[in-house]
Design an enzyme around this catalytic site. Structure first.
Site, PDB file in Angstrom:
ATOM      1  N   ARG A   1      -0.050  19.587  69.124  1.00 49.60           N
ATOM      2  CA  ARG A   1       1.013  19.529  68.108  1.00 49.60           C
ATOM      3  C   ARG A   1       0.550  18.791  66.844  1.00 49.60           C
ATOM      4  O   ARG A   1       0.747  19.288  65.733  1.00 49.60           O
ATOM      5  CB  ARG A   1       2.282  18.917  68.703  1.00 49.60           C
ATOM      6  CG  ARG A   1       3.025  19.877  69.642  1.00 49.60           C
ATOM      7  CD  ARG A   1       4.181  19.195  70.348  1.00 49.60           C
ATOM      8  NE  ARG A   1       3.707  18.051  71.138  1.00 49.60           N
ATOM      9  CZ  ARG A   1       4.509  17.122  71.626  1.00 49.60           C
ATOM     10  NH1 ARG A   1       5.804  17.168  71.394  1.00 49.60           N
ATOM     11  NH2 ARG A   1       4.015  16.144  72.343  1.00 49.60           N
TER      12      ARG A   1
ATOM     13  N   ASN B   1       6.663  21.511  72.049  1.00 54.03           N
ATOM     14  CA  ASN B   1       6.268  21.999  73.370  1.00 54.03           C
ATOM     15  C   ASN B   1       7.477  22.629  74.010  1.00 54.03           C
ATOM     16  O   ASN B   1       8.558  22.042  74.000  1.00 54.03           O
ATOM     17  CB  ASN B   1       5.849  20.828  74.275  1.00 54.03           C
ATOM     18  CG  ASN B   1       4.487  20.283  73.903  1.00 54.03           C
ATOM     19  OD1 ASN B   1       3.679  20.957  73.271  1.00 54.03           O
ATOM     20  ND2 ASN B   1       4.223  19.063  74.321  1.00 54.03           N
TER      21      ASN B   1
END
Ligand code: ZN
Ligand code: ZN
Ligand code: FE
Length: 753
Positions: A25, A43
């Site tokens: 990320r 996620n």
């Protein structure tokens, strides 16, 4: 404004693979910032979902960066993109994880990355010499995750409060520890503790390290907490110490793995090819079986083996210890056949005068994972034990039955089960042999654990046909539809699964033992496999041998049985000849076997190389060693050949001429030449039988599996022979050829049924 700017697009990008717990990320955040693209990343389950809005050009640049430079430790399997409705964004943001039903790909544990290694040894850094240094792309993962998604509060790092400095790094998008869930330092812990097991005085931090190092340097043995459990650590150069370690572990003869500071250091003791170097340095940091150069290690460390199991440090603590003490034996801390110890209390209560202390920390290990073992054969890395660094990374088995969820129990030896969902077959870590009660308990607990973690509720179970297998009994107890799979069929199916083989395949499954459809012990099998079906096409002639574990160990006894059944009594020197003969004649504790593994044992004993398997496969390994020595010296192999008897549609391979020739030349030809000759005879007969089958059935694809194919001399010879005759040959690569592959094969067959 950029003159390339064109039409605005709003996209949803879903990335699958190893994309959680590896800094994915923050990586996405940084490339979005670089291109000035607004949007979000999060996620979901095991996937990463990116939503963004930009010009088509910028979007393409973004995708290019995403694909070309993914972070260390990550692996993109698939990227799906989809146009969605335009919406409002304020900059680019990482947003809260959302739980989801998708199968989650959990990252395996990762070794110290280069940046952390630099910091570890740079005095100015606030984590200088910190034994727990890690970042968003390195450190423990699978072994400390309690729940998904992978976030700090779902790992055992939740026991440690983040200090203000770490929090600062954790929340700064530019920092390489931005959102690093396992972030830690001297202030927030964990910290090192040393317990000498005699009084309650524990040393901490640097004092703990110093004490442990001193004990190792003075020839002591300590337990060191690692990623997936404890190791016993000691010097490989001190014979007394190594003998003490053997006594402590209850391990008679099996060689110990040795950890070295660097590949250069390994090269002082072993031969390392470029491929092997790559394997040693790979993210899984497996133990790599390398050819040993002569001398310098304590004789008991490698026990006359030509191989040394060498590996590189993967935790910061290991790096520090090895830098200080030099190469170390690092062997799983377990007693005899019990599972590796992972809990502090269990380790600390192991009171043995042979163990001089425990170096540990209070970060809990959720699940135990042994070190993996690998080697290079045919210029290809091949696993021998698939565990830390590989688990729970899935083997992809694309299939139409998307909705089906499977539990495959695997085998009882080198046990490892397999869970299947959505095209992913997740093999569990290695457990050991289920005959040991504590191993069976850990196996059962792990089935529950992994089913929970991966959100799998199996619809069907698959298990071995062996009536006495613990794994099969466990599968029966689940009370769901059950499929029984023949052992060697599962071996071959594992190769078909790994390489996505379709149509008919000639499977050559050579191993020690597996229960056959006729109730006999198989192990030298040629099977014609297609989909979920198989037909036995050829096998090593049945030999009556004495059953039981003690007999498996006693290669001399096996040799006698093989000679008797071949009518070669005149060569038997063993004084138990008449007793064994009587037992066989009266069918006392007698089984019929077509096992190629047992034939390797018999030959090892006949040639006077080894008469007993003190650990699994010792006789065969020492027989292989003689063959390797012959190859190195350029000695010609003795010409030896099996005989073939074609019986209607089943071919029988008769070992009699091989045994006769070996006995006959036992004292006139070199043992190395005979050992090499035997290996070549086995390779020859594989070629010969495959050619007969190809001629009759027009099948050109061959799959090789089973523990016998861990033999490098045999493997390289047979690959050459088969390829010279234009066969397409496949073998296990990402699962071991031994019984560690059974679970995957069972899964494949479960899917095909
Ligand atoms: Zn790092
Ligand atoms: Zn901190
Ligand atoms: Fe097997």
């Amino acid at each position: 404004m950029d003159n390339r700017e064109s039409k605005k697009v709003t996209k949803k990008i879903t990335v699958s693979g190893i994309v959680q717990g590896v800094g994915f990320r923050p990586f996405v955040y940084n490339i979005a910032k670089k291109h000035g693209i607004p949007g979000t990343v999060r996620n979901i389950g095991g996937l990463v979902e990116i939503i963004l809005q930009s010009s088509e050009e910028k979007y393409n640049d973004f995708l290019k960066d995403l694909k070309e430079n993914p972070p260390y430790g990550s692996k993109i399997i698939n990227i799906e993109t989809e146009d969605i409705k335009e919406r409002e964004f304020r900059g680019f943001r990482i947003i809260e994880s959302r739980d989801d039903e998708e199968i989650s790909i959990i990252p395996p544990d990762l070794p110290v990355c280069e940046s952390c290694e630099r910091e570890l040894f740079s005095e100015a850094n606030r984590r200088f010499l910190n034994p727990f240094i890690n970042c968003m792309s390195c450190g423990a993962r699978y072994t400390i995750i309690e729940e998904l998604p992978y976030d700090r509060h779902n790992t055992t790092m939740r026991d440690f409060d983040m200090c203000p400095s770490c929090r600062e790094e954790y929340t700064s998008p530019k920092n390489r520890r931005f959102h690093a869930q396992t972030i830690s330092c001297y202030d927030c812990g964990p910290y090192l503790i040393f317990n000498n097991l005699t009084d309650d005085n524990e040393l901490t931090e640097n004092d703990a390290f110093e004490e442990a190092a001193k004990i190792i340097e003075s020839g002591g043995i300590i337990a060191v907490k690692g990623i997936g459990g404890y190791h016993f650590a000691c010097s490989p150069f001190k014979e007394d110490t190594v003998l003490k370690l053997r006594e402590l572990k209850g391990r008679e003869a099996k060689p110990f793995a040795i950890m070295f500071e660097s590949v250069d250091s390994i090269r002082q003791y072993c031969i390392v090819s470029e491929k092997e170097e790559g394997l040693l340095k790979s993210n899984a940091r497996p133990i790599v079986l390398l050819y040993l150069k002569n001398g310098s290690m304590a004789p008991s460390a490698c026990q006359g083996s030509i191989y040394c199991g060498a590996f590189l440090p993967y935790t910061p603590l290991q790096m520090l210890l090895i830098k200080r003490c030099g190469p170390l034996i690092m062997t799983s801390a377990n007693i005899s056949n019990k599972p590796i110890i992972k809990d502090d209390q269990e380790m600390l209560s192991l009171k043995s005068p042979l163990l001089n202390g425990v170096l540990y920390n209070k970060r809990r290990i959720v699940r135990s994972v042994d070190d993996s073992v690998a080697k290079v054969v045919d210029s290809t890395p091949q696993l021998v034990r698939r565990s830390r660094g590989y688990v729970p990374y899935p083997v992809f088995c694309p299939n139409d039955k998307k909705e089906l969820q499977i539990f495959a129990a695997g085998g009882d030896l080198k046990a490892s089960f397999c869970l299947y969902k959505n095209g992913n077959a997740v093999m569990s870590q290695y457990f050991g042999d289920l005959e040991e009660r504590t191993v069976l308990e850990r196996y059962k607990a792990s089935v529950k654990d992994l089913c929970h973690l991966l959100k799998i509720t199996p619809d069907i179970a698959v298990c071995d046909m062996h009536p006495n297998y613990y794994s099969a009994k466990f599968a029966q107890s689940l009370d769901i539809p059950l499929i029984y799979v023949q052992h060697h069929h599962a071996h071959i199916a594992s190769v078909m699964a790994e390489h996505h083989l379709e149509g008919q395949v000639i499977g050559v499954a050579f191993d020690g033992t597996g229960y056959g459809t006729d109730g006999q012990i198989w192990g030298g099998e040629f099977l014609i496999c297609e989909g979920a079906e198989f037909k036995r096409a050829a096998h090593l002639r049945y030999t009556p041998v004495l059953g039981g574990d003690a007999s498996m160990r006693d290669a001399a006894k096996t040799a006698v049985c093989f000679l008797i059944s071949s009518g070669l009594d005149q060569y038997i020197k063993d004084e138990r000849k008449n007793i064994i003969k009587a037992a066989l004649k009266n069918n006392i504790n007698t089984v019929l076997t077509s096992s190629m593994g047992r034939l390797f044992d018999a030959v090892s004993s006949l040639l006077g190389i080894r008469h007993e398997n003190r650990y699994e496969g010792e006789c065969a390994a020492m027989l292989e060693k003689e063959a390797v020595l012959a190859l190195r010296k350029g000695i010609e192999p003795k010409k030896i050949a099996f005989e073939i008897n074609q019986k209607s549609d089943l071919i029988e391979i008769d070992p009699k001429p091989v045994l006769e020739s070996l006995c006959h030349h036992r004292y006139s030809a070199g043992i190395d030449s005979l050992a090499l000759g035997f290996h070549y005879a086995v390779a020859d007969i594989i070629l010969k039988v495959c050619e007969i089958i190809r001629k009759e059935q027009n099948i050109n694809t061959i799959a090789l599996s089973g523990g016998v194919f861990q033999n490098t001399v045999l493997m390289e010879r047979v690959l050459k022979l088969l390829r010279d005759k234009y066969f397409n040959v496949y073998y296990n690569v990402s699962v071991p050829p031994n019984d560690g592959s059974i679970g995957l094969g069972q899964t494949f067959i479960g899917l095909e049924r």
